[in-house]
Motif scaffolding. Sequence first.
Motif, short mmCIF file in Angstrom:
data_model
loop_
_atom_site.label_atom_id
_atom_site.label_comp_id
_atom_site.label_asym_id
_atom_site.label_seq_id
_atom_site.Cartn_x
_atom_site.Cartn_y
_atom_site.Cartn_z
N ALA A 34 0.84 -1.20 0.00
CA ALA A 34 0.00 0.00 0.00
C ALA A 34 0.87 1.26 0.00
O ALA A 34 0.60 2.21 -0.74
CB ALA A 34 -0.94 0.00 1.20
N ALA A 35 1.93 1.27 0.80
CA ALA A 35 2.83 2.42 0.83
C ALA A 35 3.54 2.60 -0.50
O ALA A 35 3.71 3.73 -0.98
CB ALA A 35 3.84 2.26 1.97
N TYR A 38 1.02 4.03 -3.00
CA TYR A 38 0.78 5.45 -2.74
C TYR A 38 1.93 6.28 -3.29
O TYR A 38 1.72 7.33 -3.91
CB TYR A 38 0.59 5.69 -1.24
N ILE A 41 1.61 6.53 -7.04
CA ILE A 41 0.54 7.47 -7.40
C ILE A 41 1.04 8.91 -7.27
O ILE A 41 0.82 9.73 -8.15
CB ILE A 41 -0.72 7.22 -6.55
N ARG A 42 1.73 9.20 -6.17
CA ARG A 42 2.26 10.56 -5.97
C ARG A 42 3.27 10.91 -7.06
O ARG A 42 3.28 12.03 -7.56
CB ARG A 42 2.91 10.69 -4.59
N GLN A 45 1.38 11.74 -10.18
CA GLN A 45 0.75 13.06 -10.07
C GLN A 45 1.77 14.18 -10.30
O GLN A 45 1.44 15.21 -10.88
CB GLN A 45 0.11 13.22 -8.69
N TYR A 85 -2.66 5.04 -14.23
CA TYR A 85 -3.01 5.73 -13.00
C TYR A 85 -4.24 5.09 -12.35
O TYR A 85 -4.27 4.83 -11.15
CB TYR A 85 -3.26 7.21 -13.31
N TRP A 89 -4.66 3.10 -8.64
CA TRP A 89 -5.69 3.39 -7.63
C TRP A 89 -6.52 2.17 -7.31
O TRP A 89 -6.87 1.92 -6.15
CB TRP A 89 -6.59 4.54 -8.10
N LEU A 92 -4.48 -0.03 -5.12
CA LEU A 92 -4.38 0.56 -3.79
C LEU A 92 -5.67 0.33 -2.99
O LEU A 92 -5.62 -0.01 -1.80
CB LEU A 92 -4.07 2.05 -3.88
N ARG A 93 -6.82 0.49 -3.63
CA ARG A 93 -8.10 0.23 -2.94
C ARG A 93 -8.18 -1.22 -2.48
O ARG A 93 -8.61 -1.51 -1.35
CB ARG A 93 -9.28 0.57 -3.84
N THR A 96 -5.58 -1.79 0.47
CA THR A 96 -5.99 -1.16 1.72
C THR A 96 -7.23 -1.84 2.31
O THR A 96 -7.34 -1.94 3.54
CB THR A 96 -6.22 0.35 1.56
N LYS A 126 1.81 0.91 10.25
CA LYS A 126 2.32 1.77 9.17
C LYS A 126 3.83 1.96 9.23
O LYS A 126 4.46 2.30 8.23
CB LYS A 126 1.62 3.12 9.19
#
Length: 143
Positions: A34-35, A38, A41-42, A45, A85, A89, A92-93, A96, A126
Amino acid sequence: MSATTPSPEQDPAEETPFDPLDFPQKLRDAQRRAAELYAEIRAAQERLPWSREPHEGWPEVTDHGREREGREPSPGWPAADAAAYDKLWEELREVTAYVQTHGWWKSCRDNGVQGADLVAARQALKTAKGAVPLTREDVEQTA
């Protein structure tokens, strides 16, 4: 005392107390993924234009002492980047959801870990060893 009689220190009925921070490996692996997702994704972006769809942008506005930053026109995202992208996501969904609904949290509640203690355990995951993509120790080992 005979040789077959266990001493109090060797009592087989004695169990190790439940540790809510002794996360199962699969849960730590999922948190790590998950990390990583993320971070991907960043990075996307940061690399992609500010608007997914083509947009003409807008000028900077100063009106009655208020300022609104303008935006340059955006060409939009290439279809391949938008699909990649969206796939990030979606993954990631899924990851998580796996972390949030993992049976470990039921085990915690069944062993009396509730309220703020359960929240603290979820937060500790985390930063748990193996649940973080890169730690200071990783950097020092490779340096």
